[in-house]
Design a protein around this motif. Structure first.
Motif, short mmCIF file in Angstrom:
data_model
loop_
_atom_site.label_atom_id
_atom_site.label_comp_id
_atom_site.label_asym_id
_atom_site.label_seq_id
_atom_site.Cartn_x
_atom_site.Cartn_y
_atom_site.Cartn_z
N GLN A 110 38.25 -20.70 39.97
CA GLN A 110 38.37 -19.48 39.17
C GLN A 110 37.60 -19.61 37.86
OE1 GLN A 110 39.72 -16.79 40.44
NE2 GLN A 110 39.08 -15.65 38.63
N LEU A 111 37.61 -20.80 37.29
CA LEU A 111 36.88 -21.03 36.05
C LEU A 111 35.37 -20.86 36.26
CD1 LEU A 111 37.74 -21.82 33.20
CD2 LEU A 111 37.30 -24.19 33.80
N VAL A 112 34.86 -21.36 37.37
CA VAL A 112 33.44 -21.22 37.69
C VAL A 112 33.10 -19.75 37.92
CG1 VAL A 112 31.66 -21.79 39.39
CG2 VAL A 112 33.22 -23.56 38.61
N ARG A 113 33.96 -19.04 38.66
CA ARG A 113 33.72 -17.63 38.95
C ARG A 113 33.73 -16.80 37.65
NH1 ARG A 113 33.90 -14.47 43.35
NH2 ARG A 113 34.88 -16.04 44.62
N ASN A 114 34.69 -17.07 36.77
CA ASN A 114 34.76 -16.32 35.51
C ASN A 114 33.53 -16.56 34.64
OD1 ASN A 114 37.23 -15.34 36.24
ND2 ASN A 114 38.41 -16.77 35.00
N LEU B 225 26.59 -25.81 32.19
CA LEU B 225 26.44 -25.94 30.74
C LEU B 225 27.38 -24.99 30.00
CD1 LEU B 225 24.76 -27.16 28.37
CD2 LEU B 225 23.31 -25.15 28.60
N PHE B 226 27.45 -23.73 30.47
CA PHE B 226 28.32 -22.75 29.82
C PHE B 226 29.81 -23.08 30.01
CE2 PHE B 226 24.65 -19.63 30.36
CZ PHE B 226 24.21 -19.86 29.06
N LEU B 227 30.17 -23.71 31.13
CA LEU B 227 31.55 -24.16 31.31
C LEU B 227 31.93 -25.13 30.20
CD1 LEU B 227 31.91 -24.83 35.13
CD2 LEU B 227 33.39 -23.40 33.76
N TYR B 228 31.02 -26.03 29.89
CA TYR B 228 31.31 -27.01 28.85
C TYR B 228 31.28 -26.37 27.47
CZ TYR B 228 31.14 -31.26 26.10
OH TYR B 228 31.41 -32.25 25.19
N GLN B 229 30.31 -25.50 27.21
CA GLN B 229 30.20 -24.90 25.88
C GLN B 229 31.32 -23.91 25.60
OE1 GLN B 229 26.33 -23.13 25.74
NE2 GLN B 229 25.32 -25.03 25.10
N ALA C 255 35.26 -27.48 29.47
CA ALA C 255 35.57 -28.13 30.76
C ALA C 255 34.30 -28.79 31.27
CB ALA C 255 36.08 -27.10 31.76
N TRP C 256 34.29 -30.13 31.32
CA TRP C 256 33.14 -30.85 31.84
C TRP C 256 33.27 -30.98 33.35
CZ3 TRP C 256 28.42 -31.92 30.87
CH2 TRP C 256 27.75 -32.85 31.66
N VAL D 266 29.69 -28.00 40.64
CA VAL D 266 29.54 -26.57 40.35
C VAL D 266 28.71 -25.92 41.45
CG1 VAL D 266 28.58 -24.90 38.72
CG2 VAL D 266 29.78 -26.90 37.87
N LEU D 267 27.66 -26.58 41.90
CA LEU D 267 26.83 -26.05 42.99
C LEU D 267 27.64 -25.89 44.27
CD1 LEU D 267 24.09 -25.28 44.23
CD2 LEU D 267 23.69 -27.70 44.65
N ARG D 268 28.42 -26.91 44.61
CA ARG D 268 29.25 -26.83 45.83
C ARG D 268 30.25 -25.68 45.76
NH1 ARG D 268 29.72 -32.28 45.56
NH2 ARG D 268 31.80 -32.15 44.69
N LEU D 269 30.89 -25.54 44.60
CA LEU D 269 31.89 -24.47 44.45
C LEU D 269 31.22 -23.09 44.51
CD1 LEU D 269 34.14 -25.95 41.63
CD2 LEU D 269 34.70 -25.72 44.05
N MET D 270 30.06 -22.96 43.88
CA MET D 270 29.37 -21.67 43.91
C MET D 270 28.90 -21.34 45.33
SD MET D 270 27.21 -21.66 40.33
CE MET D 270 26.33 -20.17 40.72
#
Length: 96
Positions: free
Chosen positions: A2-6, A22-26, A30-31, A37-41
C-alpha cells in the motif's frame, strides 16, 4: 504494498521503480531496496508512463540562413585577393 501504491499514485504514475524507491525514503522515511520496489510494482501492475521525447517543432526557413552562391564553383582568380572563401559550418554545443 500500500505504501508503494500510495507513493506511485502521489506522483501521478510518472516515475518508475527507482524514483518511487527514492520518494518512499524521502517522503515516508521507509527504506526499501529498489529490487523489492520493482517486484511489488510488477505484482500490482504499476508501470510508469512513457514520457515523450522532446522534438523541435520549429521549421527553419533556409532562405534566411543560406547566402546566394556568387562564385558558382568558379574558384580560379586572375590575381590575388579577388575571391575569398571560407567554411562557415556551425557546431551546436550545449543548449545554445
Amino acid at each position: 504494498m500500500q505504501l508503494v501504491r500510495n507513493t506511485f499514485e502521489r506522483y501521478n504514475g510518472v516515475y518508475g521503480y527507482q524514483q518511487v524507491q527514492l520518494f518512499l525514503y524521502q517522503d515516508k522515511g521507509a527504506w526499501m531496496n529498489h529490487k523489492k520496489v520493482l517486484r511489488l510494482m510488477q505484482k500490482m501492475g504499476l508501470r510508469s508512463r512513457a514520457r515523450r521525447k522532446y522534438r523541435c517543432n520549429r521549421k527553419w526557413n533556409n532562405g534566411d540562413r543560406a547566402v546566394r552562391n556568387i562564385l558558382n564553383r568558379r574558384f580560379h582568380a586572375g590575381a590575388p585577393n579577388q575571391k575569398w572563401v571560407t567554411d562557415i559550418t556551425q557546431y551546436r554545443v550545449g543548449d545554445t
